[in-house]
Design a protein around this motif. Structure first.
Motif, mmCIF file in Angstrom:
data_model
loop_
_atom_site.group_PDB
_atom_site.id
_atom_site.type_symbol
_atom_site.label_atom_id
_atom_site.label_comp_id
_atom_site.label_asym_id
_atom_site.label_seq_id
_atom_site.Cartn_x
_atom_site.Cartn_y
_atom_site.Cartn_z
ATOM 1 N N GLN A 113 0.834 -1.200 0.000
ATOM 2 C CA GLN A 113 0.000 0.000 0.000
ATOM 3 C C GLN A 113 0.872 1.255 0.000
ATOM 4 O OE1 GLN A 113 -3.085 -0.231 3.045
ATOM 5 N NE2 GLN A 113 -3.136 -2.463 2.863
ATOM 6 N N LEU A 114 1.986 1.171 -0.683
ATOM 7 C CA LEU A 114 2.916 2.292 -0.748
ATOM 8 C C LEU A 114 2.296 3.444 -1.529
ATOM 9 C CD1 LEU A 114 6.160 0.256 -1.495
ATOM 10 C CD2 LEU A 114 5.555 1.351 0.664
ATOM 11 N N SER A 115 2.594 4.651 -1.097
ATOM 12 C CA SER A 115 2.041 5.838 -1.750
ATOM 13 C C SER A 115 3.152 6.851 -1.974
ATOM 14 C CB SER A 115 0.909 6.430 -0.895
ATOM 15 O OG SER A 115 1.384 6.744 0.407
ATOM 16 N N GLY A 116 2.766 8.026 -2.491
ATOM 17 C CA GLY A 116 3.758 9.040 -2.796
ATOM 18 C C GLY A 116 4.464 8.764 -4.099
ATOM 19 N N GLY A 117 5.490 9.547 -4.360
ATOM 20 C CA GLY A 117 6.215 9.400 -5.611
ATOM 21 C C GLY A 117 7.343 8.387 -5.526
ATOM 22 N N ILE A 118 7.824 7.993 -6.687
ATOM 23 C CA ILE A 118 9.002 7.120 -6.761
ATOM 24 C C ILE A 118 10.229 8.000 -6.581
ATOM 25 C CG2 ILE A 118 10.318 5.521 -8.193
ATOM 26 C CD1 ILE A 118 7.715 4.927 -9.708
ATOM 27 N N PRO A 119 11.039 7.771 -5.533
ATOM 28 C CA PRO A 119 12.181 8.670 -5.293
ATOM 29 C C PRO A 119 13.186 8.628 -6.446
ATOM 30 C CG PRO A 119 12.330 6.720 -3.903
ATOM 31 C CD PRO A 119 10.985 6.676 -4.558
ATOM 32 N N LEU A 120 13.743 9.796 -6.755
ATOM 33 C CA LEU A 120 14.742 9.872 -7.824
ATOM 34 C C LEU A 120 15.952 9.002 -7.510
ATOM 35 C CD1 LEU A 120 14.730 13.737 -8.472
ATOM 36 C CD2 LEU A 120 13.256 11.971 -9.472
ATOM 37 N N GLU A 121 16.194 8.763 -6.221
ATOM 38 C CA GLU A 121 17.377 8.009 -5.805
ATOM 39 C C GLU A 121 17.346 6.552 -6.267
ATOM 40 O OE1 GLU A 121 17.117 11.618 -3.453
ATOM 41 O OE2 GLU A 121 15.669 10.045 -3.989
ATOM 42 N N VAL A 122 16.173 6.070 -6.705
ATOM 43 C CA VAL A 122 16.125 4.711 -7.263
ATOM 44 C C VAL A 122 17.073 4.609 -8.451
ATOM 45 C CG1 VAL A 122 14.646 3.079 -8.493
ATOM 46 C CG2 VAL A 122 13.805 4.185 -6.436
ATOM 47 N N GLY A 123 17.268 5.706 -9.142
ATOM 48 C CA GLY A 123 18.166 5.713 -10.292
ATOM 49 C C GLY A 123 19.622 5.484 -9.933
ATOM 50 N N LEU A 124 19.953 5.509 -8.618
ATOM 51 C CA LEU A 124 21.332 5.253 -8.187
ATOM 52 C C LEU A 124 21.637 3.760 -8.062
ATOM 53 C CD1 LEU A 124 21.581 7.982 -5.381
ATOM 54 C CD2 LEU A 124 22.403 8.129 -7.741
ATOM 55 N N LEU A 125 20.615 2.932 -8.147
ATOM 56 C CA LEU A 125 20.801 1.482 -7.973
ATOM 57 C C LEU A 125 21.245 0.867 -9.304
ATOM 58 C CD1 LEU A 125 17.602 0.806 -5.821
ATOM 59 C CD2 LEU A 125 19.927 1.313 -5.036
ATOM 60 N N LYS A 126 22.471 1.158 -9.684
ATOM 61 C CA LYS A 126 22.967 0.825 -11.028
ATOM 62 C C LYS A 126 23.062 -0.666 -11.307
ATOM 63 C CE LYS A 126 23.853 5.237 -11.785
ATOM 64 N NZ LYS A 126 23.016 6.040 -12.695
ATOM 65 N N GLU A 127 23.063 -1.508 -10.252
ATOM 66 C CA GLU A 127 23.200 -2.949 -10.447
ATOM 67 C C GLU A 127 21.858 -3.655 -10.587
ATOM 68 O OE1 GLU A 127 26.182 -4.416 -10.842
ATOM 69 O OE2 GLU A 127 26.979 -2.390 -10.715
ATOM 70 N N LEU A 128 20.754 -2.903 -10.449
ATOM 71 C CA LEU A 128 19.439 -3.530 -10.485
ATOM 72 C C LEU A 128 19.187 -4.251 -11.810
ATOM 73 C CD1 LEU A 128 16.675 -1.252 -8.921
ATOM 74 C CD2 LEU A 128 17.561 -3.416 -8.066
ATOM 75 N N THR A 129 18.697 -5.504 -11.696
ATOM 76 C CA THR A 129 18.222 -6.234 -12.875
ATOM 77 C C THR A 129 16.709 -6.419 -12.820
ATOM 78 O OG1 THR A 129 18.572 -8.377 -11.809
ATOM 79 C CG2 THR A 129 20.390 -7.486 -13.103
ATOM 80 N N MET A 130 16.110 -6.273 -11.625
ATOM 81 C CA MET A 130 14.660 -6.387 -11.494
ATOM 82 C C MET A 130 14.166 -5.328 -10.530
ATOM 83 S SD MET A 130 11.814 -7.419 -9.676
ATOM 84 C CE MET A 130 10.151 -7.816 -10.160
ATOM 85 N N LEU A 131 13.172 -4.536 -10.966
ATOM 86 C CA LEU A 131 12.544 -3.521 -10.123
ATOM 87 C C LEU A 131 11.041 -3.766 -10.143
ATOM 88 C CD1 LEU A 131 12.529 -0.958 -8.412
ATOM 89 C CD2 LEU A 131 12.553 0.386 -10.529
ATOM 90 N N GLY A 132 10.480 -4.115 -8.990
ATOM 91 C CA GLY A 132 9.058 -4.393 -8.882
ATOM 92 C C GLY A 132 8.376 -3.422 -7.944
ATOM 93 N N LEU A 133 7.529 -2.544 -8.489
ATOM 94 C CA LEU A 133 6.768 -1.573 -7.695
ATOM 95 C C LEU A 133 5.273 -1.681 -8.003
ATOM 96 C CD1 LEU A 133 9.117 1.527 -8.201
ATOM 97 C CD2 LEU A 133 9.070 -0.026 -6.240
ATOM 98 N N ALA A 134 4.841 -2.759 -8.616
ATOM 99 C CA ALA A 134 3.457 -2.884 -9.087
ATOM 100 C C ALA A 134 2.482 -3.006 -7.930
ATOM 101 C CB ALA A 134 3.343 -4.106 -9.998
ATOM 102 N N GLY A 135 1.208 -2.677 -8.215
ATOM 103 C CA GLY A 135 0.144 -2.931 -7.263
ATOM 104 C C GLY A 135 0.219 -2.121 -6.003
ATOM 105 N N ASN A 136 0.619 -0.856 -6.097
ATOM 106 C CA ASN A 136 0.643 0.048 -4.957
ATOM 107 C C ASN A 136 -0.242 1.255 -5.265
ATOM 108 O OD1 ASN A 136 2.631 -0.932 -2.783
ATOM 109 N ND2 ASN A 136 3.806 -1.246 -4.658
ATOM 110 N N LYS A 137 0.006 2.355 -4.575
ATOM 111 C CA LYS A 137 -0.727 3.600 -4.807
ATOM 112 C C LYS A 137 0.248 4.728 -5.143
ATOM 113 C CE LYS A 137 -4.305 2.202 -1.485
ATOM 114 N NZ LYS A 137 -4.985 2.541 -0.210
ATOM 115 N N LEU A 138 1.315 4.361 -5.823
ATOM 116 C CA LEU A 138 2.345 5.347 -6.156
ATOM 117 C C LEU A 138 1.794 6.352 -7.155
ATOM 118 C CD1 LEU A 138 5.350 2.876 -6.473
ATOM 119 C CD2 LEU A 138 4.845 4.399 -4.557
#
Length: 1019
Positions: free
Chosen positions: A417-442
């Motif tokens: 039930q996460l809300s608010g915006g997606i923080p810009l700092e997610v872009g610092l996770l340069k090693e990410l191969t999978m990002l799952g933020l589905a099914g929230n209230k972002l």
């Protein structure tokens, strides 16, 4: 009689030992005997060394050596050859061939290396069986043949090598059971036979290997319970039994193995509760894995007292309660996985784990965790690579400190039930191969910085409240395989850079947004993609012709847009396409003739458009139940109808011009449109519901890339069977589903037809006694060749064939009894009654036999393999209902009338079913050598029934001892099961189809047998 050197030496040594008392009084005699032994051995040393040399040359003769490391073999003394070491007596004591990529078989001549102590054959491509002669190596201490493609049984003669301390046969395709005589290897310390196809149970005799420190039997097909005798292995440090079919509870004795540091029982069917004091009883425990079982109760609190523990993995169980205190003390913890349980707690778990500075893996997804993510989440271990917190009730915003977890390769926060915006700092996770933020209230915009995550392979942000456009920067995600940002409030054009992501091979889903503009012509760059869904947007313009270049496409949905123009002929190039939905647009023109040739197509929705012309009457258009064309009033189904529509339209135009009643015509047209609009709208909504219902029933598509990955590029290690049209592999899909993947060899005549038949038969059938079709794949392989596969649920207990025949060969399969025979008979009859009478279109299986009836974990029987199945349509009385000629079925189970040219019918299935029951009861195959000429299994039973029926029954049903025979005879007369079932089988296997019972009658009779049994023997 002349004895060989080895026999003579043994004789002299034994003689010397027997006469030890002579040594005391006659030292000269003792010296003389010892000298004789030495002289004889010396005299024969050259021939013995020559025998070693010949043994190695025999081994070399059966293998190819691409690296050339064995070129020295054959020159000079064998002790100078590469990868060979000798003892002081110039005998070969070590042979190290590991990692040379050798191809071939292990020669039986290896058994002549009688002084060999260490044998390393791992990491090559040795095939075939391990020769029995390996049991001649009495001095052998280490045998490592792991990571090859060896098959066959583990030779029982191996237990003759009583000096063995290490056996590692892991990573082959070895099958069969573990030798019961393993307890003879009293010096054994390491036993690894993992990643094979062993079946049967774990021999209790392993508990006698008192020096054993490592036992790895993981990734096999072992059944039964864990023997309590394993608790006798007081020196055991490593116990790995994961990924088998073990059942029951963990014996209490295992918790007394105080030396145990690695304990893994994951992915079995074990259950029960783990003792609350497990941590105190296993003080040296470093790894504890028991995921995918059925354990209940709370997490043992004492587990957190094992302060040196490195890995705790307890996912996919039924643990409840909260996480016990003490997590912060586990400073050496590397993995903590309690996902997919019923844990009720809050996000303070993450705060406790911040002291675990070595953590690389955290998972508490799919529980009942609530609360907000701590602002200090960035203080988790700098080594953390995977963080699973999805599927809980976590609320609040995503802290900006998340950007400090720079080692993360996977971040899954979906379905909270996460809300608010997606923080810009997610872009610092340069090693990410999978990002799952589905099914929230972002909410808010998608940060352009996500385009910097150039290693991403999977991005899920669907079902949120995101706004504005899709960042152009997404075009930098050149490794992404799946992109899903559907069900948001996105608008604007689809950036052309999205269609340049030629790495996309799984999914592009931008549906249920407010996207506008035309589709870019470069959509054809997505040549590897399996599914595209752009439905429920405001896209306009035409469908680009380049769409025909997406050769791997299995599903295309462009419905509910404002697309116009004609349907491009190039769509017919999509040979793998299974679902095509272009409904509710403004498409015009005729239906392309190329759609007729799309053999893989299973759903075609062109409704609610402006199409005209003649509807094809071939290919998929013959299947009216899966083709939707309503809402196209100008379409016609015959030349006469087309002529009438054209003439009617021409007359209306002529009358309107001649009379000049433009106003009246306008009113008439408006009224007509008004009248047509209401039903059209109703039809549109109705068809949308039908389609939505169909899509909900459909399983997610699977790509060739995923199937190749989960089977290890279709490695023989995962091969569980072969058939007339291909092979079957066991695997675990990315979503954790255990499956059997049936891959069709399209080079074989009839394979593609078999695939189509199986798809047709299983398209709309659902029944507990039919093997469930999980999904299918019609795609291209990496070489551009057509690829067809069906993905079924994995049946853990094999087939009835294994039960009634392979079990007779000594395999430890569940014991066959009368109740089991009746249960299987009812299950199969239920399935056939459904296919023949209750599934809409009548389906004839055409290949009922024991190997096509599979058994699940609960021994429920399910019918599989519909490769020969036929859909039968109602026809006038007296006519044959099949449209397909030919001999259908397997030898011995084929009805007699098929041999005379009759077409498949439900009575043919009844015959095959009857023969199968007879095979189950008698334990004999219809192709048994005793049957020949005019005699077959059915006539053999009929000749002895009922007076000699007991002699015809399989000995396992009769019993082997006199007491068992008496008990079984009592059961036969008391329970009244086997003889009535045999009578039913004979009524099914009548030579004349008209004299056979129907499956419905058979089912009713079998159920009455069960009712009588339960009534007479209720407790």
């Amino acid at each position: 009689m002349q004895l060989d050197i080895k026999t003579r030496i043994t004789f002299l040594r034994n003689h010397l030992q027997i006469n030890m008392r002579i040594d005391t009084f006659h030292p000269l005699v003792s010296l003389l005997i010892s000298s004789c032994v030495f002289l004889v051995a010396s005299a024969q040393s050259v021939p013995t060394n020559k025998m070693d040399q010949e043994a190695l040359l025999g081994l070399k003769s059966l293998i190819s050596d691409p690296s050339g490391m064995l070129l020295s073999w054959g020159n000079g003394s064998a002790c100078t050859w590469s990868r060979v070491r000798c003892n002081p007596r110039r005998r070969i004591s070590e042979l190290d061939l590991q990692g040379l990529n050798l191809v071939g078989k292990i020669s039986p001549s290896i058994g002549n290396l009688s002084a060999l102590r260490f044998l390393y054959l791992q990491n090559n491509q040795f095939a075939g069986e391990i020769p029995e002669q390996i049991g001649w190596l009495g001095q052998l201490q280490t045998l490592n043949a792991s990571a090859n493609i060896l098959t066959g049984n583990i030779p029982a003669a191996l237990t003759n090598c009583t000096n063995l301390k290490t056996i590692d046969l892991s990573g082959n395709a070895i099958f069969g059971t573990l030798p019961a005589s393993l307890n003879l290897l009293q010096k054994l310390r390491v036993l690894k036979i993992a990643r094979n196809q062993l079946n049967g149970s774990v021999p209790p005799s392993i508990g006698n290997l008192s020096l054993l420190s490592t036992l790895d039997l993981s990734t096999n097909n072992l059944t039964g319970t864990i023997p309590y005798e394993l608790g006798h292995l007081r020196q055991l440090e490593y116990l790995q039994l994961s990924i088998n079919n073990l059942t029951g509870t963990i014996p209490e004795t295992l918790y007394n193995l105080s030396s145990l540091s690695f304990f893994a029982i994951a992915k079995n069917d074990l259950h029960g509760k783990i003792p609350s004091d497990v941590g105190f009883r296993l003080p040296r425990l470093l790894v504890f894995h028991n995921c995918f079982n059925r354990f209940t109760g709370p997490i043992p609190p004492s587990l957190h007292n094992v302060t040196d523990i490195q890995s705790i993995r307890m996912s996919n169980n039924h643990f409840s309660g909260s996480v016990p205190p003490g997590l912060s003390a586990l400073r050496n913890l590397v993995m903590y996985n309690i996902g997919f349980n019923q844990i009720v707690d809050n996000t303070s778990i993450l705060v406790d784990l911040m002291n675990c500075t070595k953590l690389e893996f955290i998972a508490f997804d799919e529980n009942l965790i609530e609360g907000i993510l701590p602002d200090s989440i960035g203080n988790l271990s700098s080594s953390l690579t995977k963080l699973y917190v999805g599927g809980n009730e976590i609320s609040g915003y995503i802290p900006a400190s998340i950007g400090r977890l720079s080692a993360l390769t996977l971040l899954n926060m979906s379905y909270n039930q996460l809300s608010g915006g997606i923080p810009l700092e997610v872009g610092l996770l340069k090693e990410l191969t999978m990002l799952g933020l589905a099914g929230n209230k972002l909410s808010g915009v998608i940060p352009a910085e996500i385009g910097d995550l150039v290693k991403l392979t999977k991005l899920e942000m669907n079902h949120n409240e995101l706004v504005a456009g899709i960042p152009v920067e997404f075009g930098r995600l050149q490794r992404v395989l799946s992109l899903d940002i559907s069900s948001n409030n996105l608008n604007g054009n689809i950036p052309a850079s999205i269609f340049l992501l030629n790495s996309l091979s799984s999914l592009l889903n931008l549906s249920h947004n407010s996207l506008t503009g035309a589709l870019a012509e470069n959509i054809g760059q997505l040549e590897k993609i399996a599914a595209i869904d752009l439905s429920y947007n405001f896209l306009n313009g035409s469908i680009p012709a380049s769409i025909g270049k997406c050769q791997s496409l299995q599903s295309l949905s462009l419905s509910r847009n404002s697309l116009s123009g004609v349907i491009p002929d190039t769509i017919g190039n999509l040979k793998a396409l299974q679902t095509l939905d272009l409904s509710s647009n403004q498409l015009s023109g005729v239906i392309p003739a190329t759609l007729v040739k799309m053999q893989a197509l299973r759903l075609l929705n062109l409704s609610m458009n402006d199409l005209d012309g003649l509807v094809p009457n071939d290919g998929i258009f013959k299947e009216h139940s899966i083709v939707y064309l309503d809402g196209n009033p100008e379409l016609c189904y015959s030349n006469m109808t087309c002529y009438y529509i054209h003439s009617s339209r021409h007359r209306k135009m002529s009358i309107a011009i001649a009379v000049g009643a433009a106003a009246m015509a306008t009113i008439t047209i408006l009224v007509g449109i008004s009248l047509l609009f209401l039903p059209s709208k109703w039809l549109r909504n109705r068809k949308a519901k039908i389609l939505d219902s169909f899509m909900k029933r459909s399983h997610p598509l699977v790509s060739y890339e995923e199937l190749s990955q989960v089977t290890g590029s279709f490695d023989n290690i995962n091969l569980i069977g072969t058939g007339g049209f291909g092979s079957v592999y066991k695997a675990m899909l990315r979503d954790g589903t255990a499956v059997a993947i049936k891959v069709f060899d399209l080079h074989k005549i009839g394979a593609l037809k078999s695939w189509v038949a199986e798809c047709e038969a299983l398209r709309n059938v659902r029944h507990r006694n039919l093997v469930k079709l999980v999904t299918m794949c019609a795609s291209m392989d990496f070489s551009g060749n057509e690829f067809r596969a069906l993905v079924y649920e994995l049946m853990s207990n094999g087939s009835v064939e294994d039960l009634i025949h392979n079990g007779r060969q000594g395999e430890n399969v569940p014991r066959v009894n009368a109740d089991m025979i009746l249960s299987i008979a009812i299950d199969v009859a239920t399935a056939l009654d459904y296919l023949h009478n209750d599934c809409g279109e009548q389906i004839v299986h055409c290949d009922i036999k024991p190997s096509n009836v599979l058994l699940d974990t609960d021994m429920t029987a399910k019918v599989g393999d519909f490769g020969l199945a036929r859909l039968l349509s109602p026809t006038p009385a007296g006519q044959d209902v099949s449209s397909t000629h030919g001999l259908k079925g397997s030898i011995g189970y084929i009805p007699p009338e098929y041999g005379y040219g009759s077409k498949p019918s439900s009575k043919g299935d009844v015959y095959s079913y009857g023969v199968m029951l007879l095979a189950m009861i008698t334990g004999k195959r219809p192709t048994d050598p005793q049957f020949g000429g005019d005699m077959n299994l059915e006539k053999w039973v009929r000749d002895g029934f009922p007076h000699r029926a007991h002699e015809l029954i399989d000995e396992r049903l009769r019993g082997t001892t006199q007491q068992q025979q008496q008990q079984q005879q009592q059961q036969l007369t008391r329970n009244n099961i086997i003889l009535p079932v045999m009578e039913i089988a004979l009524s099914c296997a009548m030579e004349s189809p008209d004299e056979r019972s129907t499956m419905h009658d058979v089912l009713c009779r079998l159920k009455r047998i069960r009712e009588v049994f339960l009534k007479n023997h209720s407790f």
